[in-house]
Design a protein around this motif. Structure first.
Motif, PDB file in Angstrom:
ATOM      1  N   HIS A  46       0.833  -1.204   0.000  1.00 60.51           N
ATOM      2  CA  HIS A  46       0.000   0.000   0.000  1.00 60.51           C
ATOM      3  C   HIS A  46       0.871   1.258   0.000  1.00 60.51           C
ATOM      4  N   ALA A  47       1.853   1.294   0.881  1.00 62.00           N
ATOM      5  CA  ALA A  47       2.733   2.459   0.962  1.00 62.00           C
ATOM      6  C   ALA A  47       3.519   2.643  -0.339  1.00 62.00           C
ATOM      7  N   GLY A  48       3.971   1.544  -0.931  1.00 60.24           N
ATOM      8  CA  GLY A  48       4.728   1.619  -2.177  1.00 60.24           C
ATOM      9  C   GLY A  48       3.896   2.142  -3.331  1.00 60.24           C
ATOM     10  N   LEU A  49       2.648   1.710  -3.416  1.00 60.52           N
ATOM     11  CA  LEU A  49       1.776   2.187  -4.498  1.00 60.52           C
ATOM     12  C   LEU A  49       1.466   3.680  -4.354  1.00 60.52           C
ATOM     13  N   VAL A  50       1.213   4.106  -3.129  1.00 61.95           N
ATOM     14  CA  VAL A  50       0.959   5.534  -2.897  1.00 61.95           C
ATOM     15  C   VAL A  50       2.218   6.341  -3.218  1.00 61.95           C
ATOM     16  N   ALA A  51       3.359   5.863  -2.750  1.00 63.75           N
ATOM     17  CA  ALA A  51       4.616   6.568  -3.005  1.00 63.75           C
ATOM     18  C   ALA A  51       4.921   6.626  -4.492  1.00 63.75           C
ATOM     19  N   TRP A  52       4.684   5.542  -5.218  1.00 63.29           N
ATOM     20  CA  TRP A  52       4.966   5.534  -6.658  1.00 63.29           C
ATOM     21  C   TRP A  52       4.036   6.493  -7.399  1.00 63.29           C
ATOM     22  N   ALA A  53       2.788   6.566  -6.975  1.00 64.91           N
ATOM     23  CA  ALA A  53       1.836   7.473  -7.621  1.00 64.91           C
ATOM     24  C   ALA A  53       2.273   8.927  -7.486  1.00 64.91           C
ATOM     25  N   VAL A  54       2.983   9.238  -6.421  1.00 62.61           N
ATOM     26  CA  VAL A  54       3.504  10.594  -6.230  1.00 62.61           C
ATOM     27  C   VAL A  54       4.871  10.733  -6.917  1.00 62.61           C
ATOM     28  N   ALA A  55       5.717   9.720  -6.776  1.00 61.08           N
ATOM     29  CA  ALA A  55       7.096   9.800  -7.271  1.00 61.08           C
ATOM     30  C   ALA A  55       7.192   9.870  -8.795  1.00 61.08           C
ATOM     31  N   PRO A  57       5.190  11.116 -11.325  1.00 62.24           N
ATOM     32  CA  PRO A  57       5.047  12.435 -11.954  1.00 62.24           C
ATOM     33  C   PRO A  57       6.099  13.437 -11.486  1.00 62.24           C
ATOM     34  N   LEU A  58       6.490  13.363 -10.200  1.00 61.19           N
ATOM     35  CA  LEU A  58       7.501  14.296  -9.715  1.00 61.19           C
ATOM     36  C   LEU A  58       8.851  14.072 -10.385  1.00 61.19           C
ATOM     37  N   ILE A  59       9.265  12.820 -10.497  1.00 58.47           N
ATOM     38  CA  ILE A  59      10.538  12.532 -11.156  1.00 58.47           C
ATOM     39  C   ILE A  59      10.460  12.887 -12.630  1.00 58.47           C
ATOM     40  N   SER A  60       9.310  12.687 -13.256  1.00 53.94           N
ATOM     41  CA  SER A  60       9.159  13.068 -14.664  1.00 53.94           C
ATOM     42  C   SER A  60       9.426  14.558 -14.845  1.00 53.94           C
ATOM     43  N   LEU A  61       9.017  15.361 -13.889  1.00 52.21           N
ATOM     44  CA  LEU A  61       9.233  16.803 -13.968  1.00 52.21           C
ATOM     45  C   LEU A  61      10.631  17.219 -13.518  1.00 52.21           C
ATOM     46  N   ILE A  62      11.150  16.561 -12.497  1.00 48.06           N
ATOM     47  CA  ILE A  62      12.404  16.972 -11.885  1.00 48.06           C
ATOM     48  C   ILE A  62      13.639  16.404 -12.579  1.00 48.06           C
ATOM     49  N   ALA A  63      13.550  15.230 -13.192  1.00 47.69           N
ATOM     50  CA  ALA A  63      14.726  14.590 -13.802  1.00 47.69           C
ATOM     51  C   ALA A  63      15.435  15.484 -14.817  1.00 47.69           C
ATOM     52  N   PRO A  64      14.728  16.125 -15.742  1.00 48.72           N
ATOM     53  CA  PRO A  64      15.446  16.981 -16.695  1.00 48.72           C
ATOM     54  C   PRO A  64      16.209  18.118 -16.009  1.00 48.72           C
ATOM     55  N   VAL A  65      15.632  18.679 -14.966  1.00 44.62           N
ATOM     56  CA  VAL A  65      16.298  19.751 -14.220  1.00 44.62           C
ATOM     57  C   VAL A  65      17.535  19.200 -13.518  1.00 44.62           C
TER      58      VAL A  65
END
Length: 78
Positions: A46-55, A57-65
């Motif tokens: 449960h914790a992993g699925l919630v964390a992945w759902a947040v991680a 999109p955030l990594i998609s935005l932050i990785a290029p930076v």
């Protein structure tokens, strides 16, 4: 196996990085908070699925930076 075009690199990178990091970090935090007791795997999933759902999109935005910052700080071969 067919390979994806280079334009998908950031998305594929974000997918795998977010999956691995959210899975590992949620496991560590779940162990710290509740220990390896009955129901651990369920809580971790449960914790992993919630964390992945947040991680993801955030990594998609932050990785290029992050890549740009790293390239500006590290010498490259000419």
């Amino acid at each position: 196996m067919a390979r994806l075009k280079p334009r998908y690199y950031t998305l594929v990178f974000a997918f795998f990085m977010s999956f691995f990091m959210s899975t590992l970090m949620s496991g560590v935090i779940t162990i710290i908070n509740t220990g390896v007791t009955e129901g651990f795997l369920s809580r971790w999933l449960h914790a992993g699925l919630v964390a992945w759902a947040v991680a993801f999109p955030l990594i998609s935005l932050i990785a290029p930076v992050a890549h740009r910052i790293a390239r500006s700080l590290v010498e490259t071969e000419v």
